[in-house]
Design an enzyme around this catalytic site. Structure first.
Site, PDB file in Angstrom:
ATOM      1  NE  ARG A 155      -3.572  -2.110   2.870  1.00 19.13           N
ATOM      2  CZ  ARG A 155      -3.342  -3.234   3.567  1.00 19.13           C
ATOM      3  NH1 ARG A 155      -2.163  -3.406   4.150  1.00 19.13           N
ATOM      4  NH2 ARG A 155      -4.278  -4.164   3.682  1.00 19.13           N
ATOM      5  CE  LYS A 179      -6.214  -0.278   4.753  1.00 22.02           C
ATOM      6  NZ  LYS A 179      -7.533  -0.511   4.115  1.00 22.02           N
ATOM      7  CG  HIS A 246      -5.795   1.225  -4.556  1.00 22.46           C
ATOM      8  ND1 HIS A 246      -5.331   0.700  -3.366  1.00 22.46           N
ATOM      9  CD2 HIS A 246      -7.119   0.903  -4.614  1.00 22.46           C
ATOM     10  CE1 HIS A 246      -6.322   0.096  -2.733  1.00 22.46           C
ATOM     11  NE2 HIS A 246      -7.412   0.197  -3.471  1.00 22.46           N
ATOM     12  NE  ARG A 249      -3.063  -3.423  -1.236  1.00 27.00           N
ATOM     13  CZ  ARG A 249      -2.610  -4.290  -0.335  1.00 27.00           C
ATOM     14  NH1 ARG A 249      -1.312  -4.573  -0.298  1.00 27.00           N
ATOM     15  NH2 ARG A 249      -3.418  -4.877   0.528  1.00 27.00           N
ATOM     16  CG  HIS A 272      -6.364  -8.393   1.895  1.00 32.91           C
ATOM     17  ND1 HIS A 272      -6.606  -8.853   0.611  1.00 32.91           N
ATOM     18  CD2 HIS A 272      -6.128  -7.059   1.767  1.00 32.91           C
ATOM     19  CE1 HIS A 272      -6.508  -7.842  -0.241  1.00 32.91           C
ATOM     20  NE2 HIS A 272      -6.225  -6.756   0.432  1.00 32.91           N
ATOM     21  CE1 TYR A 281      -6.694  -7.011  -6.247  1.00 30.67           C
ATOM     22  CE2 TYR A 281      -7.028  -7.926  -4.054  1.00 30.67           C
ATOM     23  CZ  TYR A 281      -6.710  -6.865  -4.869  1.00 30.67           C
ATOM     24  OH  TYR A 281      -6.412  -5.657  -4.317  1.00 30.67           O
TER      25      TYR A 281
END
Length: 305
Positions: A155, A179, A246, A249, A272, A281
């Site tokens: 990211r 994150k 983005h 990625r 994730h 995806y």
């Protein structure tokens, strides 16, 4: 006034999430979302009386969402704002400052499924293989930045936060803080290792010397600067298409899934927390397979072709 009681603990809440280790970006987003909520609630007549927050109802929050929707905000943004409001309400309830959470049974607006945009693999390879002016430190830096962006699928916030000692070139991996301050290790491609080896001796450093990607003055590149450099690079060398971190990625994820078929591994590499986030995806992967089928299968061609 009811709103005064509801908003009275705002600063304490922000201080609490800072102590929990939330990033500056996350704290700023919570602040904006809640300040916007307070402004919306202040415009609404309340049925309750008194200076406690108990009088705010589900109706007040759904009305606030409706007003934001009327301003043109999309479902994804509305869902994020509702999540910010809910976390504040839950925090108040846990401390006995609110009897019940008025947002508890409010369903977030349904978001249309968006298939991420992936860049063609051939286009990316051609762009990343363009000659780099070794005498231009910024060009060498940008090449390392873009190789890492696509080669490891990070990211933009993760790239921004990288320090020089997060990179292990001999072992070919990078330590990433994602994150929620979650830590993970991500492999480096051979191209990324080579580009970083070329860049590190030229890296400008400020007094602390920690940041991996820095500007001329030695300070850490901001997320906006990273986005801008990528867009400029694509505009100057490409075919006019828009390129964002983005999209890089997304391209990493889609191309890796096409090659490996291992969605769990891709989930770990992307950082994730939920497999459902990674599963989007698989749509990219299906599109790729469908194109191959149309091109290769003798029964896939239309009669008029």
């Amino acid at each position: 006034m009811v709103l005064d009681g509801f908003a009275a603990h705002f600063d304490a809440y922000l201080e609490n999430i800072v102590r929990e280790g939330k990033s500056e970006h996350t704290v700023a987003a919570y602040r904006r979302d809640l300040e916007e909520l307070f402004a919306l609630l202040a415009q609404m007549p309340s049925e309750a009386e008194g200076g406690v927050p108990q009088g705010l109802s589900r109706r007040d929050f759904t009305a606030a969402l409706r007003r934001l929707s009327q301003r043109g905000l999309n479902a994804r943004t509305l869902a994020r704002k509702l999540s910010s409001w809910r976390q504040y309400c839950v925090w108040l309830v846990e401390r006995g400052l609110l009897h019940t959470d008025p947002t508890a049974d409010i369903k977030p607006p349904k978001q249309p499924e968006r298939v991420p945009k992936a860049l063609p693999q051939e286009w990316l390879n051609r762009m990343l293989d363009l000659p780099v002016d070794g005498g231009d430190p910024l060009a060498v830096r940008d090449h390392a930045l873009f190789e890492l962006m696509y080669g490891s699928g990070l990211r933009v916030s993760e790239i921004h936060g990288l320090n020089a000692d997060d990179v292990y070139l001999d072992e070919a991996w990078v330590h990433v803080t994602g994150k929620g301050r979650k830590q993970r290790q991500v492999p480096l491609t051979g191209k990324s290792v080579e580009a970083l080896k070329n860049y590190l001796p030229l890296r400008q450093t400020a007094s602390d010397g920690k940041a991996l990607f820095t500007g001329r003055n030695g300070t850490r590149l901001s997320q906006r600067q990273i986005q801008k450099r990528l867009a400029q690079w694509a505009a100057q060398n490409g075919d006019g298409r828009h390129v964002s971190p983005h999209m890089m990625r997304h391209s990493y994820a889609g191309h890796l899934l096409q090659a490996s078929r291992d969605i769990r591994a891709v989930q770990e590499l992307l950082g994730h927390s939920s497999l459902s986030t990674t599963q989007i995806y698989t749509k990219l992967d299906f599109d790729h397979i469908a194109r191959l089928y149309d091109e290769a299968h003798p029964r896939a061609k239309r009669q008029d072709e």
